[in-house]
Write a protein that holds these residues in place. Sequence first.
Motif, PDB file in Angstrom:
ATOM      1  N   PRO A 212     -49.664  15.461  10.842  1.00 45.28           N
ATOM      2  CA  PRO A 212     -49.470  16.537   9.308  1.00 45.28           C
ATOM      3  C   PRO A 212     -49.606  15.494   8.412  1.00 45.28           C
ATOM      4  CG  PRO A 212     -47.728  16.788  11.287  1.00 45.28           C
ATOM      5  CD  PRO A 212     -49.119  16.197  11.681  1.00 45.28           C
ATOM      6  N   ASP A 213     -49.270  14.249   8.385  1.00 43.86           N
ATOM      7  CA  ASP A 213     -49.771  13.213   7.342  1.00 43.86           C
ATOM      8  C   ASP A 213     -50.623  12.954   6.455  1.00 43.86           C
ATOM      9  OD1 ASP A 213     -46.488  12.676   7.461  1.00 43.86           O
ATOM     10  OD2 ASP A 213     -47.477  11.628   8.875  1.00 43.86           O
ATOM     11  N   GLU A 214     -51.711  14.167   7.078  1.00 44.24           N
ATOM     12  CA  GLU A 214     -53.099  13.741   6.585  1.00 44.24           C
ATOM     13  C   GLU A 214     -53.431  13.690   5.146  1.00 44.24           C
ATOM     14  OE1 GLU A 214     -55.655  15.667   9.115  1.00 44.24           O
ATOM     15  OE2 GLU A 214     -56.621  17.303   6.706  1.00 44.24           O
ATOM     16  N   GLU A 227     -57.974   5.262  -6.870  1.00 44.94           N
ATOM     17  CA  GLU A 227     -57.034   6.348  -5.687  1.00 44.94           C
ATOM     18  C   GLU A 227     -57.340   6.076  -4.650  1.00 44.94           C
ATOM     19  OE1 GLU A 227     -56.189  11.301  -6.230  1.00 44.94           O
ATOM     20  OE2 GLU A 227     -57.615  10.528  -6.509  1.00 44.94           O
ATOM     21  N   ILE A 228     -58.026   5.862  -4.410  1.00 46.63           N
ATOM     22  CA  ILE A 228     -57.839   6.289  -2.499  1.00 46.63           C
ATOM     23  C   ILE A 228     -57.291   4.770  -1.549  1.00 46.63           C
ATOM     24  CG2 ILE A 228     -59.454   5.527  -0.569  1.00 46.63           C
ATOM     25  CD1 ILE A 228     -61.742   7.133  -1.606  1.00 46.63           C
ATOM     26  N   ARG A 229     -57.940   3.094  -3.093  1.00 45.48           N
ATOM     27  CA  ARG A 229     -57.099   2.500  -2.629  1.00 45.48           C
ATOM     28  C   ARG A 229     -55.593   2.461  -3.117  1.00 45.48           C
ATOM     29  NH1 ARG A 229     -57.140  -3.628  -0.818  1.00 45.48           N
ATOM     30  NH2 ARG A 229     -59.117  -3.598  -1.460  1.00 45.48           N
ATOM     31  N   ARG A 230     -54.980   2.993  -4.045  1.00 42.97           N
ATOM     32  CA  ARG A 230     -53.879   2.910  -4.436  1.00 42.97           C
ATOM     33  C   ARG A 230     -52.894   4.138  -2.851  1.00 42.97           C
ATOM     34  NH1 ARG A 230     -50.732   7.551  -6.826  1.00 42.97           N
ATOM     35  NH2 ARG A 230     -52.565   8.680  -6.793  1.00 42.97           N
ATOM     36  N   VAL A 231     -53.508   5.789  -2.853  1.00 43.88           N
ATOM     37  CA  VAL A 231     -53.054   6.077  -1.916  1.00 43.88           C
ATOM     38  C   VAL A 231     -52.911   5.329  -0.620  1.00 43.88           C
ATOM     39  CG1 VAL A 231     -53.904   7.947  -0.583  1.00 43.88           C
ATOM     40  CG2 VAL A 231     -53.620   8.154  -2.985  1.00 43.88           C
ATOM     41  N   ARG A 232     -53.905   4.641   0.207  1.00 46.04           N
ATOM     42  CA  ARG A 232     -54.378   4.323   0.838  1.00 46.04           C
ATOM     43  C   ARG A 232     -52.652   3.311   1.822  1.00 46.04           C
ATOM     44  NH1 ARG A 232     -55.903  -0.024   3.859  1.00 46.04           N
ATOM     45  NH2 ARG A 232     -57.458   0.409   6.043  1.00 46.04           N
ATOM     46  N   GLU A 233     -52.643   1.707   0.325  1.00 48.38           N
ATOM     47  CA  GLU A 233     -51.747   1.105   0.482  1.00 48.38           C
ATOM     48  C   GLU A 233     -49.920   1.467   0.700  1.00 48.38           C
ATOM     49  OE1 GLU A 233     -52.715  -1.547  -2.640  1.00 48.38           O
ATOM     50  OE2 GLU A 233     -54.606  -2.701  -2.288  1.00 48.38           O
ATOM     51  N   ALA A 235     -49.530   4.453   1.712  1.00 44.82           N
ATOM     52  CA  ALA A 235     -49.437   5.369   3.180  1.00 44.82           C
ATOM     53  C   ALA A 235     -49.282   4.038   3.821  1.00 44.82           C
ATOM     54  CB  ALA A 235     -50.728   6.031   3.038  1.00 44.82           C
ATOM     55  N   ARG A 236     -49.361   3.262   4.093  1.00 39.10           N
ATOM     56  CA  ARG A 236     -49.495   1.551   4.832  1.00 39.10           C
ATOM     57  C   ARG A 236     -47.985   1.518   4.534  1.00 39.10           C
ATOM     58  NH1 ARG A 236     -50.605  -3.143   6.675  1.00 39.10           N
ATOM     59  NH2 ARG A 236     -52.123  -3.644   8.291  1.00 39.10           N
ATOM     60  N   ARG A 237     -47.466   0.634   3.552  1.00 35.32           N
ATOM     61  CA  ARG A 237     -46.394   0.322   3.875  1.00 35.32           C
ATOM     62  C   ARG A 237     -45.367   1.686   4.637  1.00 35.32           C
ATOM     63  NH1 ARG A 237     -48.356  -0.597  -1.598  1.00 35.32           N
ATOM     64  NH2 ARG A 237     -46.952   0.881  -2.237  1.00 35.32           N
ATOM     65  N   TRP A 241     -49.055   1.122   9.272  1.00 36.30           N
ATOM     66  CA  TRP A 241     -49.890   1.814  10.238  1.00 36.30           C
ATOM     67  C   TRP A 241     -50.727   2.203   9.082  1.00 36.30           C
ATOM     68  CZ3 TRP A 241     -52.125   6.541  12.338  1.00 36.30           C
ATOM     69  CH2 TRP A 241     -51.502   7.114  12.460  1.00 36.30           C
ATOM     70  N   ILE A 242     -51.962   2.420   9.409  1.00 44.94           N
ATOM     71  CA  ILE A 242     -53.043   3.556   8.726  1.00 44.94           C
ATOM     72  C   ILE A 242     -54.133   3.220   9.629  1.00 44.94           C
ATOM     73  CG2 ILE A 242     -54.310   2.093   6.888  1.00 44.94           C
ATOM     74  CD1 ILE A 242     -54.613   4.690   4.723  1.00 44.94           C
ATOM     75  N   MET A 243     -54.940   4.613  10.009  1.00 43.90           N
ATOM     76  CA  MET A 243     -55.623   5.029  10.804  1.00 43.90           C
ATOM     77  C   MET A 243     -56.702   5.975   9.665  1.00 43.90           C
ATOM     78  SD  MET A 243     -57.041   6.737  13.831  1.00 43.90           S
ATOM     79  CE  MET A 243     -55.309   4.905  15.156  1.00 43.90           C
ATOM     80  N   ASP A 244     -57.907   5.356   9.387  1.00 46.13           N
ATOM     81  CA  ASP A 244     -58.754   6.238   7.996  1.00 46.13           C
ATOM     82  C   ASP A 244     -60.629   6.314   8.148  1.00 46.13           C
ATOM     83  OD1 ASP A 244     -58.545   3.352   7.521  1.00 46.13           O
ATOM     84  OD2 ASP A 244     -58.303   3.725   5.092  1.00 46.13           O
TER      85      ASP A 244
END
Length: 252
Positions: A212-214, A227-233, A235-237, A241-244
């Motif tokens: 659901p968090d895709e 944008e990917i860097r910002r969104v990724r960081e 989401a991880r915070r 954890w993050i799996m991409d």
Amino acid sequence: MKNILLIGIGAGNPEHITVQAINALNRTNVFFILDKGYANDDLLRLRKEICQRYMTRDDYRVVQVQDPQREDDPHSYQVGIEHWHEQRAVLFEQLIGDEVADGEVGAFLVWGDPSLYDSTLRILERVLERGAQSFEYQVIPGITSVQALVAQHRIPLNRIGEPIQITTGRRLAQSPEGDIDNVVVMLDAHCTFETLTDTDLYIYWGAYLGTPDEILIAGKLKDVSAEIRRVREAARREKGWIMDTYLLRRPR
């Protein structure tokens, strides 16, 4: 003889499970679930949900244990991995010895597919080589994050007449820019794609695929990298954890 199943459970959607995997679940007496210690462990919850959703028998049991923490060796990546795998082999050996009786079936529920960037299969082989436990094992394939990524972006994995490469962030950092045409990158904790923003590459990026968090982002790498860097960081915070996974593709 003891039997061990490695069951691929897909990239995050409980409906990724195959009919073969459901049948394997219902052959299982005991499931081994490795707790990685996250406060908000969606991966652990999904494994339990899959058992509850697809098991038609109620006499199975779940053994949850702490997964050995991987510690990188400052001098050698391979040495760090070797030490971690040995710790896991000792744990698996104990679990199989203590929890699986002769004639019973034990199972590990493997994220994605057991054959793609997962160590469980190698560790089972190591347990057999140690000689203290004897068992047969079977691998049940699952849908990988690679398949989920291209499906969600609605693109083919390969182009006509062209190869596709699957690699890691560590290896991508060592690849000449000119060698990158169609490359899927997994296990990239350092956003290695940022080193390629002066190219004409496109990126198709996804995190928490199937859940659901895709999150999905696609476009010219030079336009969407930040944008990917910002969104990724972020989401991880939020999740801990993050799996991409992402695909880099050079336009024709």
